[in-house]
Design a protein around this motif. Sequence first.
Motif, PDB file in Angstrom:
ATOM      1  N   VAL A  22       0.839  -1.202   0.000  1.00 58.84           N
ATOM      2  CA  VAL A  22       0.000   0.000   0.000  1.00 58.84           C
ATOM      3  C   VAL A  22       0.874   1.252   0.000  1.00 58.84           C
ATOM      4  O   VAL A  22       0.641   2.204  -0.769  1.00 58.84           O
ATOM      5  N   ILE A  23       1.885   1.262   0.842  1.00 59.88           N
ATOM      6  CA  ILE A  23       2.803   2.400   0.930  1.00 59.88           C
ATOM      7  C   ILE A  23       3.574   2.571  -0.377  1.00 59.88           C
ATOM      8  O   ILE A  23       3.858   3.699  -0.818  1.00 59.88           O
ATOM      9  N   GLU A  24       3.906   1.450  -1.014  1.00 63.96           N
ATOM     10  CA  GLU A  24       4.624   1.475  -2.290  1.00 63.96           C
ATOM     11  C   GLU A  24       3.856   2.299  -3.329  1.00 63.96           C
ATOM     12  O   GLU A  24       4.471   2.957  -4.185  1.00 63.96           O
ATOM     13  N   HIS A  25       2.542   2.314  -3.223  1.00 57.26           N
ATOM     14  CA  HIS A  25       1.714   3.050  -4.183  1.00 57.26           C
ATOM     15  C   HIS A  25       1.359   4.450  -3.698  1.00 57.26           C
ATOM     16  O   HIS A  25       0.512   5.113  -4.297  1.00 57.26           O
ATOM     17  N   GLY A  26       1.966   4.888  -2.631  1.00 54.47           N
ATOM     18  CA  GLY A  26       1.759   6.253  -2.179  1.00 54.47           C
ATOM     19  C   GLY A  26       0.599   6.452  -1.233  1.00 54.47           C
ATOM     20  O   GLY A  26       0.259   7.589  -0.882  1.00 54.47           O
ATOM     21  N   ASP A  27      -0.033   5.378  -0.778  1.00 50.61           N
ATOM     22  CA  ASP A  27      -1.115   5.479   0.199  1.00 50.61           C
ATOM     23  C   ASP A  27      -0.574   5.218   1.597  1.00 50.61           C
ATOM     24  O   ASP A  27       0.514   4.657   1.772  1.00 50.61           O
ATOM     25  N   ASP A  28      -1.328   5.617   2.589  1.00 44.42           N
ATOM     26  CA  ASP A  28      -0.910   5.432   3.981  1.00 44.42           C
ATOM     27  C   ASP A  28      -1.412   4.091   4.507  1.00 44.42           C
ATOM     28  O   ASP A  28      -2.504   3.635   4.161  1.00 44.42           O
ATOM     29  N   ALA A  29      -0.624   3.480   5.367  1.00 41.10           N
ATOM     30  CA  ALA A  29      -0.999   2.187   5.932  1.00 41.10           C
ATOM     31  C   ALA A  29      -0.498   2.074   7.365  1.00 41.10           C
ATOM     32  O   ALA A  29       0.588   2.567   7.698  1.00 41.10           O
ATOM     33  N   VAL A  30      -1.310   1.433   8.201  1.00 40.26           N
ATOM     34  CA  VAL A  30      -0.921   1.181   9.579  1.00 40.26           C
ATOM     35  C   VAL A  30      -1.358  -0.229   9.944  1.00 40.26           C
ATOM     36  O   VAL A  30      -2.387  -0.714   9.461  1.00 40.26           O
ATOM     37  N   VAL A  31      -0.561  -0.919  10.750  1.00 39.96           N
ATOM     38  CA  VAL A  31      -0.888  -2.253  11.227  1.00 39.96           C
ATOM     39  C   VAL A  31      -1.171  -2.182  12.720  1.00 39.96           C
ATOM     40  O   VAL A  31      -0.381  -1.616  13.480  1.00 39.96           O
ATOM     41  N   ARG A  32      -2.319  -2.707  13.144  1.00 39.61           N
ATOM     42  CA  ARG A  32      -2.715  -2.678  14.552  1.00 39.61           C
ATOM     43  C   ARG A  32      -3.021  -4.076  15.049  1.00 39.61           C
ATOM     44  O   ARG A  32      -3.614  -4.889  14.337  1.00 39.61           O
ATOM     45  N   GLN A  33      -2.620  -4.342  16.265  1.00 38.02           N
ATOM     46  CA  GLN A  33      -2.857  -5.638  16.894  1.00 38.02           C
ATOM     47  C   GLN A  33      -4.308  -5.735  17.360  1.00 38.02           C
ATOM     48  O   GLN A  33      -4.866  -4.767  17.894  1.00 38.02           O
ATOM     49  N   LEU A  34      -4.925  -6.885  17.148  1.00 39.27           N
ATOM     50  CA  LEU A  34      -6.258  -7.114  17.682  1.00 39.27           C
ATOM     51  C   LEU A  34      -6.202  -7.146  19.202  1.00 39.27           C
ATOM     52  O   LEU A  34      -5.285  -7.740  19.789  1.00 39.27           O
ATOM     53  N   THR A  35      -7.170  -6.535  19.848  1.00 42.66           N
ATOM     54  CA  THR A  35      -7.160  -6.417  21.307  1.00 42.66           C
ATOM     55  C   THR A  35      -8.164  -7.331  21.989  1.00 42.66           C
ATOM     56  O   THR A  35      -8.148  -7.463  23.211  1.00 42.66           O
TER      57      THR A  35
END
Length: 284
Positions: A22-35
Amino acid sequence: MCFFRSDKPREGLLADAFARGVIEHGDDAVVRQLTGEVQVASDCEVAVMVGVKSRELYQANWRAGIHTILLDKGYSRHSAGGPIKTWEYWRVSVDGHHPTRYLMKTPRPSDRLQKLRLKISPWRTIGDHIVIAGSSAKYNEFYGLPNPTTYAESLIRHIRQFTDRPIVYRPKPSWKEAVAIEGARFSYGEGETIDQVLEGAHAVVTHGSNACFEAVLAGIPCIIEGDAVAKPISSTKLADIESPLMVKRRERNQWLANLAYCQFTLPEFAAGEAWQIIRPQIYG
């Protein structure tokens, strides 16, 4: 884009690869742990999750107006090898459990299908038994269905209104609470493979099992009760059980070619190749 991941190592690999693409294409991305609590990606436009265990997560983000991407093991289930148990391909569906809503809208070339080297048999016109392919309890809960045993029992009763053919009940192999059902031969465990169950079959009935993919490859028509991936080229009414839909070879091949554009490898996610194909399903 927000990727919600569990603590499973394979989900970690998948989440990292997806975010990099996703970042490679110029969009923002975040990874979050399930709680363990219901989480909503209120600061993102897209929420990504893995498997039908994500029912509450999926519904919460959908209700919040956030696009969802659901990932699961690929339709063609090759092992990826390596120290962490995972699959070579992961399937992708935008705003749904399967990509049936948009699967046949855009004809895809056959390049990705050819790489899979799948054996595709002609439609079978002579068969004997009917296979009921069951799903897991988590799947049934995801769709608000009764438990798999109760659901299969109702299918048998319904099927009997239209045919007296032998029925084979094939629960999801990983569902540990599966039991035999009156009126059907029980096929469960490692003693019999899905290929063996499909041998000589007249049709497969399922709500959402991947067995419909295996059946179509083997030339066996399907009756799809839910949103299983073979729905665009299958009958959807049990009343059709004696003469289920068998689309022309060209249409079946197009379905397979399109489906090959709905599953990707970890390197394809990481390089952004997968996101380039997925993104237009969200933003047009």
